[in-house]
Scaffold this active site. Structure first.
Site, mmCIF file in Angstrom:
data_model
loop_
_atom_site.group_PDB
_atom_site.id
_atom_site.type_symbol
_atom_site.label_atom_id
_atom_site.label_comp_id
_atom_site.label_asym_id
_atom_site.label_seq_id
_atom_site.Cartn_x
_atom_site.Cartn_y
_atom_site.Cartn_z
ATOM 1 C CB SER A 1 -4.348 -6.632 4.215
ATOM 2 O OG SER A 1 -3.849 -5.363 3.895
ATOM 3 N NE ARG B 1 -2.505 -7.424 -5.225
ATOM 4 C CZ ARG B 1 -3.417 -7.752 -4.332
ATOM 5 N NH1 ARG B 1 -3.054 -7.960 -3.090
ATOM 6 N NH2 ARG B 1 -4.669 -7.924 -4.671
ATOM 7 C CE LYS C 1 -12.366 -7.135 3.782
ATOM 8 N NZ LYS C 1 -11.776 -6.369 2.711
ATOM 9 C CG HIS D 1 -1.928 -1.002 1.353
ATOM 10 N ND1 HIS D 1 -2.111 -1.778 2.469
ATOM 11 C CD2 HIS D 1 -2.881 -1.414 0.466
ATOM 12 C CE1 HIS D 1 -3.123 -2.612 2.279
ATOM 13 N NE2 HIS D 1 -3.603 -2.418 1.061
HETATM 14 O O1 PNS Z 1 -8.590 -2.937 0.083
HETATM 15 P P1 PNS Z 1 -9.851 -3.420 -0.593
HETATM 16 O O2 PNS Z 1 -10.811 -4.001 0.428
HETATM 17 O O3 PNS Z 1 -9.579 -4.360 -1.712
HETATM 18 O O4 PNS Z 1 -10.541 -2.108 -1.223
HETATM 19 C C1 PNS Z 1 -11.727 -2.207 -1.995
HETATM 20 C C2 PNS Z 1 -12.326 -0.806 -2.289
HETATM 21 C C3 PNS Z 1 -12.530 -0.025 -1.022
HETATM 22 C C4 PNS Z 1 -11.374 -0.040 -3.187
HETATM 23 C C5 PNS Z 1 -13.659 -1.044 -3.037
HETATM 24 O O5 PNS Z 1 -14.374 -2.068 -2.409
HETATM 25 C C6 PNS Z 1 -14.543 0.189 -3.094
HETATM 26 O O6 PNS Z 1 -14.255 1.113 -3.825
HETATM 27 N N1 PNS Z 1 -15.614 0.193 -2.263
HETATM 28 C C7 PNS Z 1 -16.509 1.313 -2.109
HETATM 29 C C8 PNS Z 1 -17.920 0.991 -2.588
HETATM 30 C C9 PNS Z 1 -18.055 1.302 -4.064
HETATM 31 O O7 PNS Z 1 -17.832 2.400 -4.517
HETATM 32 N N2 PNS Z 1 -18.433 0.259 -4.842
HETATM 33 C C10 PNS Z 1 -18.549 0.331 -6.268
HETATM 34 C C11 PNS Z 1 -17.249 -0.053 -6.913
HETATM 35 S S1 PNS Z 1 -17.388 -0.064 -8.672
#
Ligand code: PNS
Length: 161
Positions: A127, A90, A41, A17
């Site tokens: 993570s 990645r 979660k 990150h």
């Molecule tokens: O670290 P992560 O859990 O992989 O991050 C995922 C994240 C937060 C980037 C993604 O789940 C997100 O953007 N969530 C917010 C909800 C949202 O906007 N959903 C529509 C995505 S197209």
């Protein structure tokens, strides 16, 4: 001013990150690390703990700040006048889902997604894997910032006891 967001759960923040945030900080005037509240979660660290860790590990970057968000990422971007989402890639396996999210987000708001290739030494890092390795007593030094190591060890111990 060019503003970008680095969104995620950061449970906990890893060196992967940090790699992406530090590179975004060079590309943009201001970078907001947006920590997803994510009530559904089961996180190892609660929101405040995750944000506190991030505050410490980005303290050297003058143009990086930490916020939380709940709901749609594009709504957060609109509210904070942010026009770019920075995501680390990645491996090819990340691309399918990330592309889908980038296109969905672009269809919802005028926000571009910028993909930054993860530095090779962190290409396997997640993570979830860090937590699993730490929970079995494995060595995760070098994978998470120094500040996170004792906090992770303490949390793992607390779960075992
Ligand atoms: O670290 P992560 O859990 O992989 O991050 C995922 C994240 C937060 C980037 C993604 O789940 C997100 O953007 N969530 C917010 C909800 C949202 O906007 N959903 C529509 C995505 S197209």
């Amino acid at each position: 001013m060019r503003r970008a967001v680095c969104p995620g759960s950061f449970d906990p923040v890893t060196n992967g990150h940090l790699d992406i945030v530090s590179r975004a900080a060079v590309l943009f005037d201001e970078v907001t690390v947006a920590v997803m509240v994510n009530k559904s979660k089961r996180n190892m660290f609660d929101l405040e703990e995750r944000m506190d860790m991030l505050r410490v590990v980005v303290s050297d970057f003058a143009n990086v700040k930490i916020e939380s968000f709940d709901g749609l990422l594009v709504d957060f971007c609109t509210t904070h006048d942010i026009t770019a989402i920075v995501k680390g890639l990645r491996a090819v396996s990340d691309f399918d889902y990330e592309l889908q999210m980038a296109q969905m987000n672009r269809s919802l708001a005028p926000v571009e997604t910028v993909f930054v290739p993860t530095s090779p030494e962190y290409s396997f890092l997640a993570s979830s894997l860090v937590k699993e390795v730490a929970s079995y007593g494995g060595d995760v030094s070098g994978l998470v910032p120094e500040h996170v190591l004792p906090l992770l060890a303490e949390r793992v111990r607390g779960r075992r006891d």
